[in-house]
Design an enzyme around this catalytic site. Structure first.
Site, short mmCIF file in Angstrom:
data_model
loop_
_atom_site.label_atom_id
_atom_site.label_comp_id
_atom_site.label_asym_id
_atom_site.label_seq_id
_atom_site.Cartn_x
_atom_site.Cartn_y
_atom_site.Cartn_z
CG ASP A 234 -2.30 0.62 0.89
OD1 ASP A 234 -2.32 1.70 0.26
OD2 ASP A 234 -3.34 0.04 1.26
CG HIS A 280 -15.68 -1.36 -3.67
ND1 HIS A 280 -16.30 -1.94 -2.59
CD2 HIS A 280 -14.72 -0.57 -3.14
CE1 HIS A 280 -15.76 -1.52 -1.47
NE2 HIS A 280 -14.79 -0.68 -1.78
#
Length: 373
Positions: A234, A280
């Protein structure tokens, strides 16, 4: 998830018929009807219209630390709560009654106590503490949903301003960012547990958690699979948060962190990739590109696991996935996709033997899995 830089999930709370009592129903003969047929009940509309009553009751009780005060079986009376919190007895009684009605408290011998649900998830410091998400929904998402009609008209998020911010994480409010990541950790922990039970990861040796946030998935999956090692990939400031959570869990010897942008590169030497509440956040073009990058980084025999609240292929539900998709409207450029859409993208990227595995968890209802030949 909410952007590569964020995660969010929203689930709706509605009041059931049993929770909404308006007195005895009239006899069928007394009910108005048209053309000989009985009118549909308006009770479902009442439940939908007042769903926020239940949520705000939960949020207020959490903000006042009610459940943590009652940890370990401690009971409290209306007078006791009023004294502890400096409340008038009237609202103190209303709050305790409301929480009992919602199944968050139980009452015995005149004293209110946590139910197993509240004791497990709403007491600060517990392993599966869910209060971070409650706080984020209250302090961040609730206001954004108040502008849903605006988001529908403009096709733009409402929880942050794209005119002055590059993303929802481009913020000078460290308190809100801390709330967000604590929320994502609590939401992800229980979902990871269910994912690990539904999807057999026993044959894999190294997992790459793409956009892995606080490392909740890696911590839970490594607890379930003793031979598994993992990497949380990340942005640098997020990887630092994950390193702290991993150390707290005592798993620094099996879970590492790597800083980077998954739109630019993916680390190699992993045989399974996890994309949980990531896709998403993004539009179709970015998702296709990311899946192609995943295919290129995996060895032959490797797999990618997409864990999401999946909208059904007919696009009629289920409600948690459909409403999470609207949450993506107020937060991101993405939406919640269907198994058919993910399957097509995986096949396009080169994956084969694509399958969907269903399960029930707070932030996901299934996983779409593709394997590299």
């Amino acid at each position: 998830m909410i952007s590569h830089r964020q995660r969010a999930a929203a689930r709706t709370t509605t009041l059931t018929h049993e929770q909404l009592e308006f007195g005895p129903a009239p006899d069928a003969a007394a009910r108005p009807h048209a053309a000989g047929s009985e009118l549909p009940s308006a009770i479902p509309l009442m439940a939908l219209s007042t769903g926020f009553w239940a949520f705000k009751t939960l949020a207020a009780a959490h903000e006042l630390d009610l459940f943590s005060r009652l940890a370990g079986g401690a009971g409290i009376t209306v007078a006791g709560l009023a004294q502890e919190l400096g409340l008038h007895p009237r609202p103190a009684e209303m709050l305790l009654t409301g929480c009992a009605a919602l199944g968050l408290l139980e009452k015995t011998d005149g004293r209110y106590r946590n139910t197993p649900l509240s004791e497990t998830y709403l007491v600060r410091g517990k392993p599966y503490y869910f209060g971070g998400f409650v706080e984020m929904a209250d302090k961040r998402l609730y206001a954004g949903w108040g502008k849903l009609a605006e988001a529908l008209r403009t096709n733009r998020p409402t929880t942050w301003d794209p005119a002055v911010q590059s993303s929802a994480f481009d913020s000078e409010d460290p308190t809100m960012l801390a709330t967000f990541w604590e929320a994502m950790h609590s939401l992800s922990t229980m979902t990871a547990r269910k994912l690990g039970e539904a999807v057999d990861l026993g044959r894999f040796r190294r997992l790459l958690d793409i956009g892995g946030g606080s490392g909740a998935y890696d911590i839970e999956l490594c607890k379930q699979y003793g031979a598994l090692r993992a990497t949380v990939f990340d942005l640098p400031h997020v990887a630092a948060i994950a390193a702290g959570k991993i150390a707290e869990a005592g798993l620094s010897d099996r879970i590492e962190t790597a800083a980077g942008d998954f739109f630019e590169r993916l680390p190699g030497d992993h045989d399974v990739h996890l994309l949980s509440m990531i896709l998403h956040d993004w539009d179709e073009a970015k998702n296709r590109a990311l899946l192609g990058r995943s295919f290129g980084a995996l060895p032959s025999g490797g797999a990618v696991v997409i864990s999401e609240l999946l909208v059904n292929d007919e696009k009629t539900g289920p409600a948690p996935a459909a409403l999470m998709s609207l949450n993506m409207l107020i937060e991101t450029e993405g939406r919640n996709y269907t198994p058919a859409e993910y399957s097509a993208w995986l096949e396009e990227a080169g994956f084969r033997h694509v399958e969907t595995v269903w399960f029930d968890a707070p932030a996901a209802n299934g996983a779409v899995i593709g394997r590299k030949p």
